[in-house]
Design a protein around this motif. Structure first.
Motif, PDB file in Angstrom:
ATOM      1  N   UNK A  61      74.012 126.247  67.000  1.00 26.24           N
ATOM      2  CA  UNK A  61      72.966 126.735  67.910  1.00 26.24           C
ATOM      3  C   UNK A  61      71.621 126.657  67.217  1.00 26.24           C
ATOM      4  N   UNK A 115      68.144 127.864  66.116  1.00 25.42           N
ATOM      5  CA  UNK A 115      67.396 129.103  65.950  1.00 25.42           C
ATOM      6  C   UNK A 115      66.052 128.753  65.355  1.00 25.42           C
ATOM      7  N   UNK A 116      65.001 129.115  66.058  1.00 26.90           N
ATOM      8  CA  UNK A 116      63.647 128.808  65.545  1.00 26.90           C
ATOM      9  C   UNK A 116      63.168 129.931  64.644  1.00 26.90           C
ATOM     10  N   UNK A 142      73.239 135.550  67.705  1.00 27.12           N
ATOM     11  CA  UNK A 142      73.362 134.718  68.898  1.00 27.12           C
ATOM     12  C   UNK A 142      74.342 135.421  69.837  1.00 27.12           C
ATOM     13  N   UNK A 172      64.084 148.538  46.229  1.00 30.00           N
ATOM     14  CA  UNK A 172      65.064 149.432  46.856  1.00 30.00           C
ATOM     15  C   UNK A 172      65.709 150.425  45.905  1.00 30.00           C
ATOM     16  N   UNK A 185      64.855 145.495  51.151  1.00 29.07           N
ATOM     17  CA  UNK A 185      65.256 145.501  49.741  1.00 29.07           C
ATOM     18  C   UNK A 185      64.033 145.420  48.822  1.00 29.07           C
ATOM     19  N   UNK A 186      63.022 144.708  49.307  1.00 29.22           N
ATOM     20  CA  UNK A 186      61.793 144.534  48.550  1.00 29.22           C
ATOM     21  C   UNK A 186      60.625 144.698  49.510  1.00 29.22           C
ATOM     22  N   UNK A 211      73.207 127.428  61.308  1.00 27.76           N
ATOM     23  CA  UNK A 211      72.195 127.571  62.372  1.00 27.76           C
ATOM     24  C   UNK A 211      70.755 127.579  61.856  1.00 27.76           C
ATOM     25  N   UNK A 212      70.544 127.817  60.571  1.00 25.02           N
ATOM     26  CA  UNK A 212      69.175 127.770  60.064  1.00 25.02           C
ATOM     27  C   UNK A 212      68.819 126.378  59.522  1.00 25.02           C
ATOM     28  N   UNK A 244      60.040 142.518  52.911  1.00 27.90           N
ATOM     29  CA  UNK A 244      61.334 142.132  53.476  1.00 27.90           C
ATOM     30  C   UNK A 244      61.468 142.708  54.892  1.00 27.90           C
ATOM     31  N   UNK A 285      76.515 138.469  52.327  1.00 34.19           N
ATOM     32  CA  UNK A 285      76.537 139.528  53.341  1.00 34.19           C
ATOM     33  C   UNK A 285      77.162 140.830  52.858  1.00 34.19           C
ATOM     34  N   UNK A 345      78.968 126.974  65.307  1.00 34.77           N
ATOM     35  CA  UNK A 345      78.182 128.151  64.963  1.00 34.77           C
ATOM     36  C   UNK A 345      78.359 128.573  63.502  1.00 34.77           C
ATOM     37  N   UNK A 372      66.879 146.462  56.585  1.00 36.68           N
ATOM     38  CA  UNK A 372      68.328 146.287  56.500  1.00 36.68           C
ATOM     39  C   UNK A 372      68.999 147.647  56.393  1.00 36.68           C
ATOM     40  N   UNK A 392      62.437 134.075  53.957  1.00 34.25           N
ATOM     41  CA  UNK A 392      61.099 134.265  54.517  1.00 34.25           C
ATOM     42  C   UNK A 392      60.107 133.269  53.916  1.00 34.25           C
ATOM     43  N   UNK A 395      68.373 137.094  70.239  1.00 33.75           N
ATOM     44  CA  UNK A 395      69.217 136.524  69.183  1.00 33.75           C
ATOM     45  C   UNK A 395      70.160 137.560  68.564  1.00 33.75           C
ATOM     46  N   UNK A 411      62.529 137.714  71.322  1.00 32.34           N
ATOM     47  CA  UNK A 411      63.445 136.781  70.641  1.00 32.34           C
ATOM     48  C   UNK A 411      64.476 137.548  69.799  1.00 32.34           C
ATOM     49  N   UNK A 429      68.640 141.383  47.441  1.00 29.78           N
ATOM     50  CA  UNK A 429      69.315 142.077  48.532  1.00 29.78           C
ATOM     51  C   UNK A 429      70.402 141.245  49.187  1.00 29.78           C
ATOM     52  N   UNK A 430      70.949 141.829  50.210  1.00 28.91           N
ATOM     53  CA  UNK A 430      71.958 141.152  51.019  1.00 28.91           C
ATOM     54  C   UNK A 430      71.405 141.148  52.429  1.00 28.91           C
ATOM     55  N   UNK A 431      71.018 140.063  53.059  1.00 25.78           N
ATOM     56  CA  UNK A 431      71.429 138.688  52.771  1.00 25.78           C
ATOM     57  C   UNK A 431      70.351 137.845  52.062  1.00 25.78           C
ATOM     58  N   UNK A 480      80.890 131.352  62.053  1.00 29.34           N
ATOM     59  CA  UNK A 480      81.767 131.461  63.214  1.00 29.34           C
ATOM     60  C   UNK A 480      82.143 130.128  63.858  1.00 29.34           C
ATOM     61  N   UNK A 497      75.267 144.504  57.568  1.00 32.16           N
ATOM     62  CA  UNK A 497      73.975 144.442  56.879  1.00 32.16           C
ATOM     63  C   UNK A 497      72.799 144.859  57.755  1.00 32.16           C
ATOM     64  N   UNK A 518      77.490 136.144  69.209  1.00 29.62           N
ATOM     65  CA  UNK A 518      78.683 136.627  68.497  1.00 29.62           C
ATOM     66  C   UNK A 518      78.447 138.011  67.879  1.00 29.62           C
ATOM     67  N   UNK A 553      67.271 137.831  52.171  1.00 28.44           N
ATOM     68  CA  UNK A 553      66.386 137.372  53.237  1.00 28.44           C
ATOM     69  C   UNK A 553      64.968 137.084  52.759  1.00 28.44           C
ATOM     70  N   UNK A 554      64.530 137.796  51.695  1.00 28.91           N
ATOM     71  CA  UNK A 554      63.157 137.577  51.235  1.00 28.91           C
ATOM     72  C   UNK A 554      62.958 136.132  50.806  1.00 28.91           C
TER      73      UNK A 554
END
Lengths: 343, 302
Positions: free
Chosen positions: A340, A342-343, B206, B94, B152-153, A206-207, B156, A137, A266, B159, A235, B140, B136, A227-229, A270, B200, B208, A231-232
């Motif tokens: 929790x 998460x879909x 959720x 990026x 970033x790419x 959660x994932x 993606x 992060x 969580x 962010x 995906x 969320x 959603x 990158x951060x986080x 968290x 980020x 929090x 994510x690619x």
């Protein structure tokens, strides 16, 4: 004249057979469309062979009530009984989970556990030892090292820290093809290591429902590229990507999971503390994570990435294929609050 | 790489010790790689980001070094107009924003900058149009996923950090009025943490709130400044407020340097942060022995 058409028994059987073949082909097509039939059959065959012919994976459990107790003694004992990779003369990389620092949430590997692993590696004659992480992060890991107590511990132990997010890059071929990616950049420190020890935190997520030694491997891919986080990579499907990582590591691997105080609810950031008083050690990361799931009261077969990894023959998930040594799982098991969904 | 101050300055590519020096410029010049670029540590692989950051820090102080750095950057531009992260990377991403920003003032690179800016404006994070997915995302993360920044790419999600860098680059390239910049600003506004600042890009997960971070907040504020927004927006005002407070407690070189850079851009008080950053400078003139952090720290002092 009205002639009633009847189906002979032979014709009925032919029709049933053809329907069965068509249905089977449909199911296979559905399951293999995105990955290719060849890949699917290869993974299935390897998984089948592993289930029938591979020796049982050994996982050691150790009891350790608090971080002020004899963590080193507990870890040393578990390591010795878990068929771990030889460390003599090896370049050893220790990869704790330093996802972030959140006040009051035990979301990261406690420095005492990493410190104990440094001592074990030294005792076993490791040539070099570095602690390494590529956080998810935050771009600046130093703030996390300071807040989690790692800066102080590393200075005391005089052990170098490598930020894997900014390391030189090496292209790692991916063995499985589970994500459709053929290669992935990883940090050179990982590629050059002889042994990588994933020193993970026992917690919910959660994932992925749980986070243990394999989810911790996310930190070896460099943030400068992904990158951060990162994510690619999510995906592309988390179970498939975790399988890629576990299956393609360029080095021998082992796992130590810090469940002295685990985290429930969580996750990954968290949740709340659970005094599990456990260390989990093993060289089969799937078996280690399956054991971690059982320690937290989860059925490993309900956890997608474990189910997939075991099916593809990356490691052992079924209890019948894991030899547990050391402390009793029943005694250490707790029921963790679920994350929790998460879909 | 993290170096304990008691340890000799080392690199993963080859262990070596640099001679003591006194100012960041000397350190940066001595740490330039033979190919003309800079890595995130002395002797490390050249990356686009640290090379661009050092170019921005040097700005006319050493023609020879800057010329080699620009040549290295230009040699890495891909046929699609973008830049990967390093020689080994065959996909634009990026760091294109860093390259555009660093070359924007260099007249002979005008075409390269224009192609880079075009690549940037053609990029967008994953666009969500499906009402159910939008709902959603709102539930969320409490975000409007219809607003798209940069990822970033390619492929993606959006962010904060790459969005802010892209805005900075396009502003440097004279395109601060581009529709994508305006959408990027809307994205940054949408992703601000309600208590102030940015992380980020997920103000909540959720139920929090996810706390802001210094570096994400700093780069977002720099981008908003470059996009000529005013401090009337609550996101800017609370962002500055958060950053003043966070920088006052910051301990690390990168956090202090980024924080000072952003606060100064908004003419906000940096307190004793500069003195604390100075105190962290090493005898070799660097911060953390890291050309990238040193470049940001050097920019924060001017």
């Amino acid at each position: 004249m009205d002639r009633k058409r009847t189906l002979s028994r032979r014709a009925f059987l032919r029709l049933a057979l053809l329907s069965g073949i068509a249905a089977g082909a449909g199911i296979i097509y559905q399951r293999t469309e995105s990955v290719g039939l060849g890949n699917y059959l290869r993974w299935m065959a390897r998984g089948g062979a592993a289930r029938f012919f591979a020796p049982k994976a050994r996982v050691a459990l150790a009891a350790c009530a608090t971080y002020d107790a004899d963590v080193l003694g507990a870890l040393r004992g578990a390591w010795q009984s878990a068929n771990m990779p030889a460390l003599r003369g090896a370049r050893v990389v220790l990869k704790p989970n330093l996802v972030d620092f959140v006040s009051g949430a035990p979301c990261f590997t406690h420095p005492r556990v990493t410190q104990a692993m440094i001592h074990v590696a030294r005792e076993l004659g490791a040539r070099t030892i570095v602690v390494a992480e590529g956080t998810t992060f935050r771009r600046d890991v130093r703030a996390i090292l300071d807040a989690t107590g790692y800066s102080e511990m590393l200075a005391r132990e005089r052990v170098e820290f490598v930020d894997l997010n900014y390391d030189d890059l090496v292209t790692m071929p991916l063995a499985g093809g589970y994500t459709g990616l053929k290669t992935l950049f990883v940090a050179r420190t990982i590629a050059d290591a002889d042994v990588l020890i994933s020193i993970a935190k026992l917690k919910t997520h959660h994932w992925t429902q749980i986070s243990a030694s394999i989810k911790n491997l996310f930190g070896i891919v460099p943030g400068v590229k992904y990158g951060w986080p990162k994510n690619t990579l999510h995906i592309r499907g988390i179970p498939a990507f975790l399988a890629e990582l576990a299956d393609s590591l360029p080095t021998r691997a082992g796992a130590v999971v810090d469940g002295i105080v685990g985290m429930q609810g969580d996750g990954p950031l968290f949740g709340s503390a659970v005094a599990s008083g456990a260390l989990v050690v093993g060289a089969d990361l799937v078996a280690v994570d399956a054991t971690c799931a059982r320690l937290m009261g989860f059925d490993p077969a309900q956890i997608d990435y474990l189910n997939f990894a075991a099916w593809a023959g990356i490691g052992a998930m079924d209890a019948s294929r894991i030899e547990l040594v050391g402390e009793s799982l029943t005694r250490l098991a707790r029921v963790y609050a679920r994350p929790p969904q998460v879909e | 790489m993290f170096f304990d101050p008691n340890f000799p300055l080392t690199t993963s590519a080859g262990r070596g010790t640099l001679k003591p020096m006194s100012n960041p410029e000397t350190f940066l010049l001595q740490s330039q790689n033979a190919d003309g670029g800079w890595g995130y540590r002395v002797g490390g692989t050249s990356f686009v980001e640290p090379t661009a950051a050092v170019l921005l820090a040097l700005r006319g102080r050493n023609d020879a070094a800057e010329s080699r750095a620009r040549a290295w950057l230009l040699s890495l531009q891909r046929t699609d107009g973008g830049w990967g992260i390093a020689v080994a990377d065959d996909e634009s991403g990026w760091m294109t924003a860093w390259a555009v920003r660093a070359l924007a003032d260099f007249a002979p690179a005008r075409d390269a900058v224009a192609r880079g800016a075009q690549w940037l404006t053609a990029q967008a994070g994953l666009r969500v149009d499906d009402p159910a997915a939008l709902a959603q995302a709102r539930e969320l993360f409490q975000i409007d996923a219809a607003i798209v920044g940069w990822g970033w790419q390619p492929g993606d999600a959006s962010w904060v950090h790459p969005t802010a860098l892209a805005i900075l680059a396009l502003a440097a390239a004279g395109q601060s009025d581009h529709a994508r910049v305006r959408e990027g600003v809307r994205y940054l506004y949408d992703r601000a943490v309600s208590s102030g600042g940015w992380n980020i890009g997920n103000p909540r997960m959720l139920d929090k709130p996810i706390p802001a971070t210094i570096q994400d907040t700093a780069v977002a504020l720099l981008a908003l400044r470059a996009a000529s927004v005013t401090s009337d927006a609550w996101q800017v005002a609370k962002g500055i407020e958060y950053l003043c407070d966070a920088v006052a407690r910051a301990q690390t070189c990168a956090e202090l340097a980024w924080g000072i850079l952003a606060l100064r851009a908004w003419s906000a008080d940096v307190g004793d942060a500069l003195a604390r950053l100075d105190a962290l400078q090493r005898a070799d003139g660097s911060w953390e022995g890291n050309p990238f952090v040193t470049a940001i720290a050097a920019q924060s002092q001017t």
